[in-house]
Design a protein around this motif. Structure first.
Motif, mmCIF file in Angstrom:
data_model
loop_
_atom_site.group_PDB
_atom_site.id
_atom_site.type_symbol
_atom_site.label_atom_id
_atom_site.label_comp_id
_atom_site.label_asym_id
_atom_site.label_seq_id
_atom_site.Cartn_x
_atom_site.Cartn_y
_atom_site.Cartn_z
ATOM 1 N N SER A 245 103.318 34.239 36.377
ATOM 2 C CA SER A 245 103.976 34.553 35.105
ATOM 3 C C SER A 245 105.287 35.288 35.294
ATOM 4 C CB SER A 245 103.036 35.410 34.246
ATOM 5 O OG SER A 245 102.843 36.682 34.857
ATOM 6 N N GLY A 246 105.434 35.970 36.426
ATOM 7 C CA GLY A 246 106.613 36.809 36.629
ATOM 8 C C GLY A 246 106.552 38.111 35.863
ATOM 9 N N LYS A 247 105.444 38.350 35.151
ATOM 10 C CA LYS A 247 105.303 39.572 34.365
ATOM 11 C C LYS A 247 105.017 40.761 35.273
ATOM 12 C CE LYS A 247 103.385 37.162 30.315
ATOM 13 N NZ LYS A 247 102.171 36.995 29.467
ATOM 14 N N THR A 248 105.446 41.932 34.825
ATOM 15 C CA THR A 248 105.115 43.169 35.509
ATOM 16 C C THR A 248 103.902 43.786 34.828
ATOM 17 O OG1 THR A 248 107.392 43.565 36.197
ATOM 18 C CG2 THR A 248 105.918 45.466 36.159
ATOM 19 N N ILE A 249 102.834 43.968 35.567
ATOM 20 C CA ILE A 249 101.579 44.471 35.016
ATOM 21 C C ILE A 249 101.387 45.923 35.460
ATOM 22 C CG2 ILE A 249 99.076 44.166 34.900
ATOM 23 C CD1 ILE A 249 100.594 41.861 33.678
ATOM 24 N N PRO A 250 101.304 46.867 34.517
ATOM 25 C CA PRO A 250 101.035 48.260 34.898
ATOM 26 C C PRO A 250 99.577 48.450 35.307
ATOM 27 C CG PRO A 250 101.161 48.060 32.517
ATOM 28 C CD PRO A 250 101.507 46.713 33.071
ATOM 29 N N LEU A 251 99.377 49.221 36.354
ATOM 30 C CA LEU A 251 98.033 49.508 36.860
ATOM 31 C C LEU A 251 97.843 51.015 36.878
ATOM 32 C CD1 LEU A 251 98.066 47.183 40.008
ATOM 33 C CD2 LEU A 251 97.339 46.576 37.699
ATOM 34 N N ARG A 252 96.724 51.466 36.340
ATOM 35 C CA ARG A 252 96.404 52.891 36.383
ATOM 36 C C ARG A 252 94.971 53.075 36.865
ATOM 37 N NH1 ARG A 252 98.817 55.898 30.920
ATOM 38 N NH2 ARG A 252 101.027 55.682 31.472
ATOM 39 N N ILE A 253 94.725 54.255 37.426
ATOM 40 C CA ILE A 253 93.355 54.650 37.750
ATOM 41 C C ILE A 253 93.166 56.066 37.227
ATOM 42 C CG2 ILE A 253 93.969 55.388 40.105
ATOM 43 C CD1 ILE A 253 91.106 54.294 40.888
ATOM 44 N N TYR A 254 92.177 56.227 36.351
ATOM 45 C CA TYR A 254 91.904 57.490 35.665
ATOM 46 C C TYR A 254 90.707 58.176 36.305
ATOM 47 C CZ TYR A 254 94.892 55.919 31.774
ATOM 48 O OH TYR A 254 95.945 55.503 31.001
ATOM 49 N N SER A 255 90.735 59.506 36.291
ATOM 50 C CA SER A 255 89.620 60.257 36.846
ATOM 51 C C SER A 255 89.513 61.614 36.180
ATOM 52 C CB SER A 255 89.792 60.438 38.356
ATOM 53 O OG SER A 255 88.754 61.243 38.877
ATOM 54 N N GLN A 256 88.292 62.128 36.112
ATOM 55 C CA GLN A 256 88.025 63.489 35.647
ATOM 56 C C GLN A 256 87.272 64.227 36.732
ATOM 57 O OE1 GLN A 256 88.659 65.067 32.144
ATOM 58 N NE2 GLN A 256 88.646 66.433 33.905
ATOM 59 N N TYR A 257 87.412 63.761 37.964
ATOM 60 C CA TYR A 257 86.592 64.286 39.059
ATOM 61 C C TYR A 257 87.270 65.468 39.734
ATOM 62 C CZ TYR A 257 83.542 64.232 43.132
ATOM 63 O OH TYR A 257 82.627 64.550 44.093
ATOM 64 N N SER A 258 86.495 66.527 40.029
ATOM 65 C CA SER A 258 87.006 67.705 40.733
ATOM 66 C C SER A 258 86.598 67.640 42.195
ATOM 67 C CB SER A 258 86.442 68.981 40.099
ATOM 68 O OG SER A 258 86.886 69.123 38.779
ATOM 69 N N VAL A 259 87.570 67.719 43.075
ATOM 70 C CA VAL A 259 87.325 67.743 44.509
ATOM 71 C C VAL A 259 87.629 69.147 44.997
ATOM 72 C CG1 VAL A 259 87.961 66.745 46.721
ATOM 73 C CG2 VAL A 259 87.941 65.327 44.693
ATOM 74 N N PHE A 260 86.937 69.561 46.042
ATOM 75 C CA PHE A 260 87.045 70.938 46.476
ATOM 76 C C PHE A 260 87.605 71.032 47.887
ATOM 77 C CE2 PHE A 260 83.755 70.489 43.367
ATOM 78 C CZ PHE A 260 84.007 71.519 42.479
ATOM 79 N N HIS A 261 88.213 72.158 48.196
ATOM 80 C CA HIS A 261 88.812 72.328 49.513
ATOM 81 C C HIS A 261 88.560 73.727 50.024
ATOM 82 C CE1 HIS A 261 92.224 74.886 48.198
ATOM 83 N NE2 HIS A 261 92.105 74.218 47.069
ATOM 84 N N TYR A 262 88.763 73.856 51.315
ATOM 85 C CA TYR A 262 88.618 75.158 51.946
ATOM 86 C C TYR A 262 89.855 76.017 51.705
ATOM 87 C CZ TYR A 262 84.708 73.421 54.682
ATOM 88 O OH TYR A 262 83.514 72.899 55.084
ATOM 89 N N GLN A 263 89.676 77.305 51.620
ATOM 90 C CA GLN A 263 90.760 78.261 51.644
ATOM 91 C C GLN A 263 90.462 79.294 52.712
ATOM 92 O OE1 GLN A 263 91.003 79.794 47.655
ATOM 93 N NE2 GLN A 263 92.503 78.258 47.048
#
Length: 899
Positions: A245-263
């Motif tokens: 088609s030659g169309k530009t299709i927007p792609l998104r990925i949604y999340s509400q996930y919390s990831v944790f890290h060391y401090q």
């Protein structure tokens, strides 16, 4: 045991009346996350196919309010004179005073309300903890028959219609649906909305801010791929230019996930976790896969992607792995999130295959949809073919079902979402592609899609498309592969003028009785053979269409059937020929390729389990391949040895000798590859290292266990996990719990409660099941009821099922908590997995009888398929042990003497 309705029943009994056909839905849903409720109304337009005085559609778990019906052939609106509900078939019928004439058009408007529960069905809520506060968002899971839980509708795949979705929600949240939003505005006293919307918002408090979001109308689609979601979502985005088609299709990925890290604190590495605002970066890999797959599929299928966007929503609580809602894919965290700096190869593979699978559904399933659920494989088989093809073991059971399975009753549809509809279907399609040629196969698929654009299909439509592209009678070729249960094995005997090939049905429990062995398949043989001059060629034209036939092959030279292992069948050679093939396969740069060596291992073990070949011959093949270098072949060997250990688990002497054999195979690989994972390593090297370490640890190799325990001790004492490569996380966690005590268990619990990644939490849940101390075992079982999220319970069961000390306890737990579990997972896919995990390790006649007795008075209709397959597995193990223990002991004894 209660069973599903027999296939001979009239399927019309389970299908909605065809007197009206929906054409368009306007659905308005108001979501209140604070109150955990939703309400709204649906106005469904329809064509009247034949005169009727009633309208019947699907609804369940909803409170219905005012109902009005309009017809363009009658003046004004009418209110139904009566309404009735069928709870079993989940239907409502509305009786009308004035009949609707055939050929007219009309609409029905129904107000409804419901609760947002954690059921993972219909429109439900997913919850998580944020700074000690419980928060939630709402999303949908409609496949196969749960759209009716969100709004009244004709909830059958054949009844496609267009959808106009409007969502009302609290300001500050995000509304998502299949299509892009056309408008979004705050609701106020002067907002231009209908009286129905005004009625929905009448209870709003002055200080509250609500908004209304309207979405573009969808193309014609089935109800099960409609989707909505509401919550405080973050997203990543990109776009792709489509090749057709030659169309530009927007792609998104949604999340509400919390990831944790060391401090770092006080110069010590402590468990100090905090939610990061940029956690959405863990979705980047899945977004990249989607961006690569979408234009590729459009090019391959030569059919334009018809929607203006493609989103993905990552969910905390999700019953399946992922779901192909058109324009809004949904799925659990473990299939869409990974930390690029901490991801193991398995996680990357899972994210890539699942995302590719769901994107393939945008064509197979969404543009073209099966007419009814018996054609489910038309969706899942193709989607799996595009991701990963695995020939399943499930189909070697008497309790199996065909790929195209008669399933008139919608209440039993969940049962056919199994490896047969996914993997066997994909394998059969792959075999067909190899036989006719990939280019012609894909050309036929494209013709099929174009003919059934925005429509529904059945098996014949696919065969017609491929037949047109190949000029072959594909229906005749493939009919039995799709409509008949099982798959064959081929017995190859050598004669003066070639090889005699005979086909019979393969059953894992032993030779099939005549009544179970009536099917004659059309089998492409793909004969690989040596020609004059030493060159090997694969004959793709040879096909067995009878019970047996002789094919010209020079048996004085090497040969092998099923070249590439693309055929959905097993091959039984004479013991002498098997040794020759194994010796040829073991040669450096052998013409017997990786897939064929892998297939050889799986075939010979499966044939021995079925009593068609001695187990000792299978182990001889494995032993001859001990210098193998390819990961895939070693993976097959590892699976096979692990399977034997699991079958003979109640025979300690045999298990100990199998452990020794296992150590001899895998410890040298550990010595060669070590424990460190380097960026320069190939993917296969990383996978082989992980496999070898896991198998050696499973075989109780002391130096490997010491290394793994040392790495975990450092983590437990300091909080520094730098010595735990992502690929070894599972085996290190499980080893720590198995050979440790309360301190190790508690350290794993800390990682479970505050995981850095979804896979770390999964590794912890499986590891809990490895506990040997009775008090720790009790804590694990208690956690199933008190700690495990519904979507995660299978990981606890998997861990406990792998632990010889807890297997029988798990079966007892399932029996004692059956009422609780069946209620907890009513209507979900999960129950059929729990049945399998809880008992398919059983291997004695006493346990089989106990299992059958337990289910005698239970309604097993919604997981009967899984239960019968599990019972078949137990029976096959009993027969295998009775038949092969002596042979196994003798071979292992001889192997020990040779060391």
């Amino acid at each position: 045991m209660a069973t599903p309705a027999p296939a001979t029943e009239n399927p019309d009994h389970y299908r909605l009346p065809t007197d009206v056909k929906p054409t368009h839905y306007d659905v308005v849903i108001k979501t209140d996350l604070e109150a955990s409720t939703f309400q709204g109304f649906v106005r469904a337009s329809f064509d009247v196919v034949k005169e009727t005085s009633s309208i019947t559609l699907n609804t369940t778990a909803l409170d219905l309010g005012k109902v009005t019906v309009h017809s363009d052939a009658l003046k004004g609106h009418q209110t139904p004179t009566d309404q009735s509900f069928d709870k079993t078939q989940e239907r409502a019928s509305f009786q009308l005073e004035s009949p609707l004439p055939a050929g007219s058009k009309g609409d029905i408007k129904i107000h409804f309300s419901g609760e947002l529960t954690g059921s993972m069905l219909g429109y439900y809520k997913s919850s998580w903890e944020d700074d000690g506060k419980s928060k939630s968002y709402a999303l949908t899971q409609f496949e196969p028959t749960a759209a009716r839980r969100a709004f009244p509708c004709w909830d059958e795949p054949l009844l496609k219609a267009t959808f106009g979705i409007t969502m009302i929600s609290r300001d500050g949240t995000t509304n998502l649906s299949n299509m892009p939003a056309t408008s979004e505005e705050l609701l106020g006293p002067n907002s231009d909305v209908s009286e129905d919307v005004r009625e929905l918002t009448a209870s709003f408090k002055p200080e509250e801010k609500w908004k209304i979001t309207k979405f573009e109308n969808t193309p014609p689609m089935s109800t099960y791929i409609v989707a909505v979601a509401n919550g405080d979502f973050k997203f990543l985005e990109t776009s792709v230019k489509m090749p057709l088609s030659g169309k530009t299709i927007p792609l998104r990925i949604y999340s509400q996930y919390s990831v944790f890290h060391y401090q770092k604190a006080f110069d010590l590495m402590l468990f100090c976790y905090s939610a990061t605002p940029d956690v959405i970066h863990q979705a980047q890999f899945a977004l990249d896969v989607k961006a690569a797959a979408l234009p590729l599929y459009e090019k391959i299928f030569n059919v334009e992607y018809p929607l203006p966007k493609l989103d993905t929503l990552v969910a905390h609580d999700f019953d399946a792995g992922a779901m192909e809602n058109w324009g809004l894919i949904t799925g659990r965290t473990s299939v869409f999130l990974l930390d690029p700096e901490r991801a193991d190869q398995q996680s990357k593979k899972r994210v890539a295959t699942v995302q590719s699978h769901e994107v393939a559904h945008m064509w197979f399933g969404n543009i073209t949809t099966m007419e009814w659920w018996n054609y489910l494989y038309l969706n899942e088989g193709f989607a799996t073919l595009m991701g990963e093809v695995i020939i399943p073991g499930l189909d070697a059971k008497l309790s199996s079902h065909p790929i195209e399975v008669d399933c008139p009753d919608a209440n039993h549809i969940n049962q056919i979402f199994d490896a047969l509809s996914y993997s066997k279907a994909a394998s059969v399609l792959r075999m067909l592609s190899n036989y006719v040629g990939e280019d012609r196969f894909l050309k036929g698929v494209s013709l099929y899609l174009k003919k059934k654009l925005f429509a529904n299909s059945k098996t014949h439509d696919l065969w017609e498309g491929i037949g047109t592209a190949t000029a072959l009678n594909i229906t005749e070729l493939m009919e039995n592969w799709i409509t008949k249960i099982g798959f064959p094995y081929l017995t190859v005997t050598e004669e003066a003028n070639g090889i005699r090939v005979r086909q019979n049905r393969f059953l894992e429990g032993g030779a099939a009785e005549p009544k179970d062995d009536e099917t004659i398949w059309n089998i492409p043989l793909f004969i690989l053979s040596a020609q004059d001059g030493g060159k090997f060629t694969a004959d793709k034209t040879a096909i067995l269409q009878e019970r047996e036939r002789v094919f010209p092959v020079d048996t004085s030279k090497p040969f092998k059937l099923n070249a590439g292992t693309v055929g959905v069948y097993r091959v039984l050679y004479t013991p002498e020929r098997l040794v020759k093939i194994a010796e040829e396969a073991a040669k450096k740069d052998s013409v017997i390729g990786v897939n064929d060596r892998l297939g050889l291992v799986y075939d010979v073990l499966a044939l021995s389990k079925a009593g068609l070949a001695p187990l000792s011959s299978a182990l001889t093949v494995v032993d001859k391949l001990k210098d193998e270098t390819e990961y895939l072949v070693w993976d097959g060997i590892g699976d096979s040895i692990s399977g034997l250990v699991s079958i003979w688990w109640e025979n300690p002497e045999v298990v100990d000798k199998l452990y020794a054999f296992r150590r001899s195979l895998f410890t040298p690989i550990v010595d060669r590859l070590g424990y460190e994972f380097n960026e320069s390593d190939s993917r296969d090297v990383k996978l082989l290292r992980k496999l070898a370490i896991t198998q050696a640890a499973g075989g109780k190799e002391p130096k490997v266990l010491d290394e793994l325990k040392s790495r975990f001790d450092h983590f437990a004492k300091t909080g520094d996990d730098s010595k735990i490569p992502a690929d070894l996380q599972q085996v290190i966690f499980s080893t720590a719990v198995k050979y440790g005590g309360e301190a190790e268990y508690n350290a794993i619990l800390q990682a479970h409660d505050k995981p850095k990644t979804p896979m770390q939490k999964i590794a912890a849940m499986i590891a809990f099941g490895n506990a040997q101390d009775s008090a720790l075992i009790k804590r694990t079982f208690d956690a199933i009821s008190t700690k495990a999220r519904d979507q995660d319970i299978m990981y606890y069961f998997a861990g406990l099922a792998a632990n010889f000390k807890t297997r029988k306890l798990l079966f007892e737990y399932f029996q004692e908590h059956y009422a609780e579990l069946s209620k907890r997972f009513e209507g979900n896919f999960t129950m059929q997995y729990l049945v399998r995990y809880s008992m398919d390790f059983l291997s004695t006649q006493k346990d089989l009888q106990s299992t059958e007795d337990f289910f005698k008075d239970k309604d097993t209709s919604k997981y009967n398929q899984s239960l019968n397959q599990t019972l078949d597995t137990i029976r096959a193990k009993i027969a295998y042990i009775d038949r092969s223990t002596k042979d196994l002991e003798e071979w292992l004894g001889g192997w020990e003497r040779r060391q």
